[in-house]
Design a protein around this motif. Sequence first.
Motif, PDB file in Angstrom:
ATOM      1  N   ARG A  59       0.817  -1.203   0.000  1.00  0.00           N
ATOM      2  CA  ARG A  59       0.000   0.000   0.000  1.00  0.00           C
ATOM      3  C   ARG A  59       0.864   1.272   0.000  1.00  0.00           C
ATOM      4  N   TYR A  60       2.174   1.098  -0.020  1.00  0.00           N
ATOM      5  CA  TYR A  60       3.139   2.198  -0.047  1.00  0.00           C
ATOM      6  C   TYR A  60       4.298   1.771  -0.934  1.00  0.00           C
ATOM      7  N   GLY A  68       9.850  10.176  -5.675  1.00  0.00           N
ATOM      8  CA  GLY A  68       8.603  10.284  -4.936  1.00  0.00           C
ATOM      9  C   GLY A  68       8.081   8.975  -4.401  1.00  0.00           C
ATOM     10  N   THR A  69       6.885   9.085  -3.837  1.00  0.00           N
ATOM     11  CA  THR A  69       6.231   7.913  -3.253  1.00  0.00           C
ATOM     12  C   THR A  69       4.769   7.913  -3.686  1.00  0.00           C
ATOM     13  N   ILE A  70       4.163   6.721  -3.575  1.00  0.00           N
ATOM     14  CA  ILE A  70       2.719   6.622  -3.776  1.00  0.00           C
ATOM     15  C   ILE A  70       2.166   5.786  -2.636  1.00  0.00           C
ATOM     16  N   ASN A  71       0.992   6.179  -2.091  1.00  0.00           N
ATOM     17  CA  ASN A  71       0.425   5.400  -0.990  1.00  0.00           C
ATOM     18  C   ASN A  71      -1.086   5.388  -1.055  1.00  0.00           C
ATOM     19  N   SER A  72      -1.625   4.242  -0.620  1.00  0.00           N
ATOM     20  CA  SER A  72      -3.049   4.181  -0.345  1.00  0.00           C
ATOM     21  C   SER A  72      -3.194   3.397   0.955  1.00  0.00           C
ATOM     22  N   MET A  73      -2.714   3.996   2.050  1.00  0.00           N
ATOM     23  CA  MET A  73      -2.639   3.314   3.341  1.00  0.00           C
ATOM     24  C   MET A  73      -4.017   2.920   3.869  1.00  0.00           C
ATOM     25  N   GLY A  74      -5.000   3.814   3.628  1.00  0.00           N
ATOM     26  CA  GLY A  74      -6.360   3.539   4.106  1.00  0.00           C
ATOM     27  C   GLY A  74      -6.561   3.870   5.571  1.00  0.00           C
ATOM     28  N   GLY A 220       3.637  11.719  -3.249  1.00  0.00           N
ATOM     29  CA  GLY A 220       4.440  12.610  -2.409  1.00  0.00           C
ATOM     30  C   GLY A 220       5.867  12.637  -2.890  1.00  0.00           C
ATOM     31  N   GLY A 221       6.666  13.512  -2.279  1.00  0.00           N
ATOM     32  CA  GLY A 221       8.073  13.610  -2.631  1.00  0.00           C
ATOM     33  C   GLY A 221       8.359  14.689  -3.653  1.00  0.00           C
ATOM     34  N   THR A 222       9.544  14.602  -4.277  1.00  0.00           N
ATOM     35  CA  THR A 222       9.989  15.624  -5.227  1.00  0.00           C
ATOM     36  C   THR A 222       8.943  15.938  -6.291  1.00  0.00           C
ATOM     37  N   LEU A 223       8.231  14.896  -6.715  1.00  0.00           N
ATOM     38  CA  LEU A 223       7.221  15.067  -7.777  1.00  0.00           C
ATOM     39  C   LEU A 223       6.175  16.125  -7.434  1.00  0.00           C
ATOM     40  N   VAL A 224       5.949  16.394  -6.130  1.00  0.00           N
ATOM     41  CA  VAL A 224       4.872  17.320  -5.761  1.00  0.00           C
ATOM     42  C   VAL A 224       5.390  18.686  -5.310  1.00  0.00           C
ATOM     43  N   LYS A 225       6.710  18.930  -5.391  1.00  0.00           N
ATOM     44  CA  LYS A 225       7.250  20.168  -4.819  1.00  0.00           C
ATOM     45  C   LYS A 225       6.651  21.424  -5.444  1.00  0.00           C
ATOM     46  N   ALA A 226       6.557  21.494  -6.762  1.00  0.00           N
ATOM     47  CA  ALA A 226       6.064  22.715  -7.423  1.00  0.00           C
ATOM     48  C   ALA A 226       4.619  23.005  -7.002  1.00  0.00           C
ATOM     49  N   THR A 227       3.817  21.956  -6.853  1.00  0.00           N
ATOM     50  CA  THR A 227       2.424  22.136  -6.419  1.00  0.00           C
ATOM     51  C   THR A 227       2.372  22.569  -4.963  1.00  0.00           C
ATOM     52  N   ALA A 228       3.243  21.999  -4.145  1.00  0.00           N
ATOM     53  CA  ALA A 228       3.274  22.367  -2.729  1.00  0.00           C
ATOM     54  C   ALA A 228       3.639  23.840  -2.556  1.00  0.00           C
ATOM     55  N   ASP A 266       5.548  28.908   7.980  1.00  0.00           N
ATOM     56  CA  ASP A 266       6.073  29.128   9.334  1.00  0.00           C
ATOM     57  C   ASP A 266       6.770  27.865   9.847  1.00  0.00           C
ATOM     58  N   LEU A 267       6.139  26.721   9.642  1.00  0.00           N
ATOM     59  CA  LEU A 267       6.745  25.426   9.947  1.00  0.00           C
ATOM     60  C   LEU A 267       6.813  24.635   8.636  1.00  0.00           C
ATOM     61  N   VAL A 268       7.695  23.649   8.582  1.00  0.00           N
ATOM     62  CA  VAL A 268       7.840  22.827   7.373  1.00  0.00           C
ATOM     63  C   VAL A 268       7.829  21.354   7.757  1.00  0.00           C
ATOM     64  N   GLU A 269       7.003  20.577   7.065  1.00  0.00           N
ATOM     65  CA  GLU A 269       6.878  19.155   7.358  1.00  0.00           C
ATOM     66  C   GLU A 269       7.563  18.305   6.284  1.00  0.00           C
ATOM     67  N   VAL A 270       8.030  17.150   6.737  1.00  0.00           N
ATOM     68  CA  VAL A 270       8.719  16.204   5.857  1.00  0.00           C
ATOM     69  C   VAL A 270       7.971  14.869   5.921  1.00  0.00           C
ATOM     70  N   GLY A 271       7.525  14.387   4.778  1.00  0.00           N
ATOM     71  CA  GLY A 271       6.792  13.116   4.731  1.00  0.00           C
ATOM     72  C   GLY A 271       7.587  12.048   4.009  1.00  0.00           C
ATOM     73  N   SER A 272       7.495  12.051   2.678  1.00  0.00           N
ATOM     74  CA  SER A 272       8.154  11.002   1.898  1.00  0.00           C
ATOM     75  C   SER A 272       9.643  10.846   2.230  1.00  0.00           C
ATOM     76  N   GLN A 273      10.373  11.961   2.305  1.00  0.00           N
ATOM     77  CA  GLN A 273      11.816  11.856   2.528  1.00  0.00           C
ATOM     78  C   GLN A 273      12.132  11.320   3.912  1.00  0.00           C
TER      79      GLN A 273
END
Length: 312
Positions: A59-60, A68-74, A220-228, A266-273
């Motif tokens: 699922r990940y 990047g990453t792909i997930n459907s953890m549910g 998630g990951g680098t693939l989504v940076k421009a959108t983020a 103000d704060l920055v979160e890290v997921g995929s990395q």
Amino acid sequence: MQLTANIQNYHFNHILLNAAGVMCQTSMELDTVLASEYTGAVVTKSATPLVRPGNPAPRYYELNNGLGTINSMGLPNEGFDYYMDYVDTKETYKPIFFSIAGLSKQENIAMLHQLQDADFDGLIELNLSCPNVPGKPQTGYDFEATEQILTEVFAFFKKPLGVKLPPYFDIVHFDDIAAILNKFPLAFVNTINSIGNGLVIDQDTDTVVIKPKAGFGGIGGTLVKATALANVRALRDRLNTTIKIIGTGGVTTGRDVYDHLLCGADLVEVGSQLAIEGITVFERLEKELTEILTEKGYDSLDDVRGQLKIMS
Ligand SMILES: CC(C)(C)CCc1c(C(=O)O)[nH]c(=O)[nH]c1=O
């Protein structure tokens, strides 16, 4: 160098933390994030009222190009009471974000009543990627539903509340969601969640890489940076200054953290990395960010926040 931030009367001595869903499902994982010298806070996996095993594996998946990453953890999680117990018994000076994702508006309202009545002294993140009524898009893409739930919540909820938003891709959608959010005394907005319903193919087997939803999952990951970055910038430009911004998405280097700050985070979160690299990612990111700030002669993050230049 003071890498600090504030949300209402919560002070953060570091601006990095995990993204909900990564390294935050069990108390062991939450303790690991809190124990890092380089995190300013921790956020829990979005909780549902009852324990959930989530979707069948795989699922990940991490793309082998590292992009990047792909997930459907549910929504696998230990259940609301587990996280209530964790925050009740945890001794920490770092603020804790309690994330919730009810499977209905009623579930979210019920969990928020419990949080309002509890001794919990922290911040609450309402995940608007939570499911809506069948046939309707996720709540964050249904502007009426978003306004409705926030109206009902703020009729009783007095603790610091923020929302986790899905990414938007249309300027009018930035205008619409910001106009709704500005009606409420939100402590923060966290943008973005994964880009929903992407598809990744295993080139050796011509097969999708995750089992749930015929292979469709959040990217998630680098693939989504421009959108983020676009969502952080667009919302910073539109939201009342009383609403702080947590920037999430595409952070793999100190420069990515810096770019989120330029856009207004103000704060920055890290997921995929964080999932890919592990807990040491926070030290690397902070060191790389500090090098950039030093090189550019900044001695405060507030000199950087929101300073993205456009072309004259
Ligand atoms: C997508 C939902 C399962 C409705 C919410 C939980 C969630 C998940 C998840 O648990 O699958 N994955 C994400 O990348 N973002 C999320 O917000």
